[in-house]
Write a protein that holds these residues in place. Structure first.
Motif, PDB file in Angstrom:
ATOM      1  N   LYS A  45      71.454  23.870  36.134  1.00 50.47           N
ATOM      2  CA  LYS A  45      72.863  23.538  35.894  1.00 50.47           C
ATOM      3  C   LYS A  45      73.723  23.842  37.112  1.00 50.47           C
ATOM      4  O   LYS A  45      74.414  22.980  37.628  1.00 50.47           O
ATOM      5  CB  LYS A  45      73.395  24.247  34.644  1.00 50.47           C
ATOM      6  N   SER A  46      73.756  25.098  37.573  1.00 53.80           N
ATOM      7  CA  SER A  46      74.539  25.421  38.772  1.00 53.80           C
ATOM      8  C   SER A  46      73.606  25.423  39.980  1.00 53.80           C
ATOM      9  O   SER A  46      72.467  25.887  39.906  1.00 53.80           O
ATOM     10  CB  SER A  46      75.219  26.787  38.630  1.00 53.80           C
ATOM     11  N   ARG A  48      73.631  24.551  44.667  1.00 56.76           N
ATOM     12  CA  ARG A  48      74.356  24.261  45.902  1.00 56.76           C
ATOM     13  C   ARG A  48      73.789  22.984  46.525  1.00 56.76           C
ATOM     14  O   ARG A  48      72.572  22.762  46.507  1.00 56.76           O
ATOM     15  CB  ARG A  48      74.222  25.426  46.870  1.00 56.76           C
ATOM     16  N   ARG A  66      79.186  23.736  45.889  1.00 53.40           N
ATOM     17  CA  ARG A  66      78.533  24.539  44.853  1.00 53.40           C
ATOM     18  C   ARG A  66      79.027  24.057  43.489  1.00 53.40           C
ATOM     19  O   ARG A  66      80.225  24.085  43.223  1.00 53.40           O
ATOM     20  CB  ARG A  66      78.853  26.023  45.044  1.00 53.40           C
ATOM     21  N   LEU A  67      78.091  23.626  42.645  1.00 55.10           N
ATOM     22  CA  LEU A  67      78.415  23.121  41.310  1.00 55.10           C
ATOM     23  C   LEU A  67      78.246  24.232  40.287  1.00 55.10           C
ATOM     24  O   LEU A  67      77.268  24.994  40.338  1.00 55.10           O
ATOM     25  CB  LEU A  67      77.512  21.944  40.944  1.00 55.10           C
ATOM     26  N   ASP A  68      79.202  24.327  39.330  1.00 63.11           N
ATOM     27  CA  ASP A  68      79.180  25.451  38.382  1.00 63.11           C
ATOM     28  C   ASP A  68      78.453  25.133  37.077  1.00 63.11           C
ATOM     29  O   ASP A  68      78.362  25.984  36.201  1.00 63.11           O
ATOM     30  CB  ASP A  68      80.609  25.926  38.079  1.00 63.11           C
ATOM     31  N   GLY A  69      77.945  23.913  36.926  1.00 65.42           N
ATOM     32  CA  GLY A  69      77.240  23.559  35.701  1.00 65.42           C
ATOM     33  C   GLY A  69      78.142  23.121  34.571  1.00 65.42           C
ATOM     34  O   GLY A  69      77.662  22.779  33.483  1.00 65.42           O
ATOM     35  N   ARG A  70      79.450  23.112  34.800  1.00 65.65           N
ATOM     36  CA  ARG A  70      80.407  22.700  33.761  1.00 65.65           C
ATOM     37  C   ARG A  70      81.310  21.567  34.257  1.00 65.65           C
ATOM     38  O   ARG A  70      82.385  21.333  33.705  1.00 65.65           O
ATOM     39  CB  ARG A  70      81.258  23.909  33.336  1.00 65.65           C
ATOM     40  N   CYS A  73      83.293  22.123  40.812  1.00 66.61           N
ATOM     41  CA  CYS A  73      82.588  22.541  42.018  1.00 66.61           C
ATOM     42  C   CYS A  73      83.592  22.883  43.103  1.00 66.61           C
ATOM     43  O   CYS A  73      84.769  22.530  43.026  1.00 66.61           O
ATOM     44  CB  CYS A  73      81.596  21.486  42.488  1.00 66.61           C
ATOM     45  N   CYS A 155      80.367  16.161  44.156  1.00 65.72           N
ATOM     46  CA  CYS A 155      80.083  16.824  42.884  1.00 65.72           C
ATOM     47  C   CYS A 155      79.529  15.832  41.869  1.00 65.72           C
ATOM     48  O   CYS A 155      78.554  16.122  41.154  1.00 65.72           O
ATOM     49  CB  CYS A 155      81.356  17.465  42.328  1.00 65.72           C
ATOM     50  N   PRO A 231      75.068  31.750  39.722  1.00 60.41           N
ATOM     51  CA  PRO A 231      76.387  31.508  39.104  1.00 60.41           C
ATOM     52  C   PRO A 231      77.434  31.106  40.139  1.00 60.41           C
ATOM     53  O   PRO A 231      77.461  31.609  41.262  1.00 60.41           O
ATOM     54  CB  PRO A 231      76.732  32.866  38.471  1.00 60.41           C
ATOM     55  N   VAL A 232      78.294  30.180  39.736  1.00 61.88           N
ATOM     56  CA  VAL A 232      79.379  29.688  40.585  1.00 61.88           C
ATOM     57  C   VAL A 232      80.673  29.749  39.792  1.00 61.88           C
ATOM     58  O   VAL A 232      80.710  29.351  38.629  1.00 61.88           O
ATOM     59  CB  VAL A 232      79.116  28.229  41.032  1.00 61.88           C
TER      60      VAL A 232
END
Length: 257
Positions: A45-46, A48, A66-70, A73, A155, A231-232
């Protein structure tokens, strides 16, 4: 009889060879390797993304996102800091990078010479530079022009690549190539105008080393993935000076505020 048995034996061997090229669920070995290469992104999910994007009529632009999975980014694109939260993008350039950035927003291929003593009403690009100095440009997606969307295309491409692990369609294998001293096998899946290509080791596993996302006649992305599952945190800037990208484009198009 022996000849018949021999022919049957050969036919059986060919059938076995055909079956072994597919998985138990009917996927070809190429499809399995392609999907196995991208599956870790979907699971993590998260992650880089580091790489380059190129437009048909523009220069290569470096990015580090960096993508946070939600769906959010944060990172840099073309030297600017940029972040995506929901359907809005915030982008801010260093003062030294603003003239080039504004020229790109105006659609110029070369950086225009700017006279700090000029009347902003007579120099739209200089007026836009002054407007953006020290401020985030805020864009509600989709942007008026691609340059206003900051890190959003990167993203969105990351999410599409992660989702491609569960996509459909045939996968083709290309000739082995050497990247960074490693022999890699490209695996490509095309869906309409979009081609996704992943590079995996020529021998020994399906771990993705590099991915490419290409739109026919449009943008192309070359990506390496890092920090899977790390985690991001992405937060909307608070207490910062902001300027709507629509206001910037109005200045550029109409020659001043």
């Amino acid at each position: 009889m022996r000849a018949m048995r021999g022919g049957v034996y050969v036919a059986v061997l060919l059938a076995i060879a055909s079956v072994t090229s597919c998985t138990a669920d009917g996927r070809s070995s190429e499809v399995r390797a392609f999907e196995d290469a991208l599956q870790p992104l979907r699971q993590a999910k998260s992650f880089r993304m580091v790489g380059e994007l190129r437009s048909p009529d523009g220069p290569e632009v470096r990015f580090d996102a960096r993508l946070d999975g939600r769906g959010g980014c944060v990172g840099t694109v073309g030297g600017a800091e940029s972040l995506l939260v929901g359907k809005q993008v915030w982008t801010r350039w260093a003062d030294s990078a603003l003239p080039a950035a504004v020229s790109r927003l105006a659609g110029d291929t070369e950086v225009a010479a700017m006279d700090p003593a000029a009347d902003p009403a007579e120099d739209p690009q200089w007026a836009a530079v002054k407007l953006l100095r020290g401020a985030y440009m805020v864009t509600a997606l989709p942007g008026e022009v691609p340059g206003t969307e900051g890190i959003a295309p990167v993203c969105q491409t990351g999410l599409l690549l992660a989702g491609a692990a569960t996509g459909t369609g045939d996968v083709t294998s290309g000739p082995v190539t050497v990247r960074n001293g490693e022999r890699l096998r490209p695996l490509s899946r095309t869906d309409g105008p979009v081609t996704i290509r992943v590079y995996v080791p020529a021998q020994g596993g399906s771990k993705v080393r590099l991915a490419e996302y290409q739109v026919e006649g449009g943008r192309s992305f070359s990506v390496q993935f890092r920090d899977l599952g790390k985690p991001v945190t992405v937060r909307q800037p608070e207490g910062e000076q902001t300027v709507a990208s629509s206001d910037v484009m109005t200045v550029l198009h109409q020659g001043g505020t």
